[in-house]
Design a protein around this motif. Structure first.
Motif, PDB file in Angstrom:
ATOM      1  N   TYR A   1     -11.171  -4.952   1.576  1.00 56.07           N
ATOM      2  CA  TYR A   1     -12.011  -3.818   1.979  1.00 56.07           C
ATOM      3  C   TYR A   1     -11.822  -3.625   3.475  1.00 56.07           C
ATOM      4  O   TYR A   1     -12.104  -4.524   4.274  1.00 56.07           O
ATOM      5  CB  TYR A   1     -13.481  -4.085   1.656  1.00 56.07           C
ATOM      6  CG  TYR A   1     -14.357  -2.855   1.825  1.00 56.07           C
ATOM      7  CD1 TYR A   1     -14.569  -1.988   0.763  1.00 56.07           C
ATOM      8  CD2 TYR A   1     -14.944  -2.557   3.053  1.00 56.07           C
ATOM      9  CE1 TYR A   1     -15.353  -0.856   0.909  1.00 56.07           C
ATOM     10  CE2 TYR A   1     -15.724  -1.424   3.207  1.00 56.07           C
ATOM     11  CZ  TYR A   1     -15.932  -0.583   2.134  1.00 56.07           C
ATOM     12  OH  TYR A   1     -16.701   0.553   2.290  1.00 56.07           O
TER      13      TYR A   1
ATOM     14  N   LEU B   1      -6.760   4.090  -0.490  1.00 50.48           N
ATOM     15  CA  LEU B   1      -8.033   3.383  -0.470  1.00 50.48           C
ATOM     16  C   LEU B   1      -8.952   3.955  -1.542  1.00 50.48           C
ATOM     17  O   LEU B   1      -9.009   5.170  -1.737  1.00 50.48           O
ATOM     18  CB  LEU B   1      -8.711   3.513   0.898  1.00 50.48           C
ATOM     19  CG  LEU B   1      -7.957   3.027   2.140  1.00 50.48           C
ATOM     20  CD1 LEU B   1      -8.816   3.216   3.380  1.00 50.48           C
ATOM     21  CD2 LEU B   1      -7.534   1.582   1.986  1.00 50.48           C
TER      22      LEU B   1
ATOM     23  N   VAL C   1      -8.388  -1.462  -0.584  1.00 45.58           N
ATOM     24  CA  VAL C   1      -6.965  -1.121  -0.601  1.00 45.58           C
ATOM     25  C   VAL C   1      -6.457  -1.175  -2.039  1.00 45.58           C
ATOM     26  O   VAL C   1      -6.468  -2.227  -2.683  1.00 45.58           O
ATOM     27  CB  VAL C   1      -6.160  -2.090   0.282  1.00 45.58           C
ATOM     28  CG1 VAL C   1      -4.677  -1.719   0.254  1.00 45.58           C
ATOM     29  CG2 VAL C   1      -6.684  -2.055   1.712  1.00 45.58           C
TER      30      VAL C   1
END
Length: 292
Positions: free
Chosen positions: A144, A164, A154
């Motif tokens: 994260y 993302l 990700v």
């Protein structure tokens, strides 16, 4: 350039010559310096170059396989680039053996490459950024992260973009060139996170009583790590309240649950221990007509 006269003469003598001589004569008539011997030697050279290229690619693959710290995608990109260079070199060598002007060919390829690079310079900058990300590894899949253009988990890293997944269920594609040029905050890589709350209490409440209430609330919150020890510190004197900072550590996967649950527990602990959680007040005074 065509040579009809020479070709006609060769065709007239087919009956008295063997096939190799006929083929060589035709190639000389139609292709100038190209002969059967040159063609066969060029073919042999091509096969030898391809064999050497395959051998070098195999050696490079084994060497890259031994480097355990390198990302698999980086290895694939390196092998693809090496394969392209070896095949290009093979084409130039074979073309030179056929007496083709390689210098002019290289010049044409260079001009074409320059034109393409100018047309896709943004894409190339993203590719360079992707290589930097793959080598430096500021994050990996599942981390994260927070960036200047957004935050999330990700999901995928390509040569041009990083994808993302946001907490709101959105998929964001960020150009790699912007990622490498900006700040990247990775919340996952260390495995733990610190939560910070700011709470206020009345001036009439003793700081030690506020501290005990907050620590009691944290002890009832699941997911908070005992080490480092949670802290409750007085940080500021406001206009109508004293400000305290509550800090504690959790594992990354427990962060949000502990964050929200601790706020509820602090509110309950203040109410149970009689600590006044202050808020801004507005006093309105009504003055009657004629009053002095």
């Amino acid at each position: 350039m065509e040579n009809p006269a020479g070709t006609s003469a060769i065709l007239e003598n087919v009956g008295g010559q063997d096939a190799a001589a006929v083929l060589e004569g035709w190639m000389q008539a139609g292709w100038g310096k190209l002969t059967v011997g040159n063609a066969l030697s060029a073919l042999a050279l091509l096969l030898a170059c391809l064999a050497v290229a395959r051998l070098l690619l195999g050696v490079a693959g084994k060497l890259l396989g031994r480097s355990g710290g390198m990302d698999e995608r980086v290895k694939r990109y390196i092998l693809k680039g090496l394969k392209f260079l070896l095949y290009l070199l093979t084409a130039l060598i074979v073309a030179g053996s056929l007496h083709i002007d390689v210098t002019s060919l290289i010049a044409v390829v260079s001009v074409f490459g320059l034109a393409v690079s100018l047309a896709v310079q943004d894409v190339l900058s993203n590719v360079a950024g992707g290589m930097v990300l793959l080598f430096s590894k500021p994050f990996t899949l599942g981390d994260y992260v927070s960036t200047a253009d957004g935050e999330g988990e990700v999901a995928e890293i390509t040569l041009t973009h990083t994808k993302l997944d946001t907490p709101g269920g959105q998929r964001v594609m960020l150009p790699n060139s912007r990622l490498t040029a900006g700040q990247i905050i990775n919340y996952t890589v260390r495995g733990v996170r610190r939560a910070d709350h700011t709470v206020t209490a009345s001036y009439d409440d003793e700081p030690e009583a506020v501290r005990r209430a907050c620590l009691r609330a944290l002890s009832r919150t699941p997911g908070i790590l005992p080490d480092p020890t949670p802290q409750v510190v007085l940080t500021a004197y406001g206009e109508s309240a004293i400000e305290y900072h509550v800090r504690f550590w959790t594992r990354t996967e427990d962060y949000w649950d502990a964050h929200f649950r601790s706020l509820e527990e602090i509110r309950s602990a203040f109410a149970r221990d009689g600590v006044t959680m202050t808020y801004n007040h507005l006093n309105v005074h009504i003055v009657e007509d004629g009053a002095k």
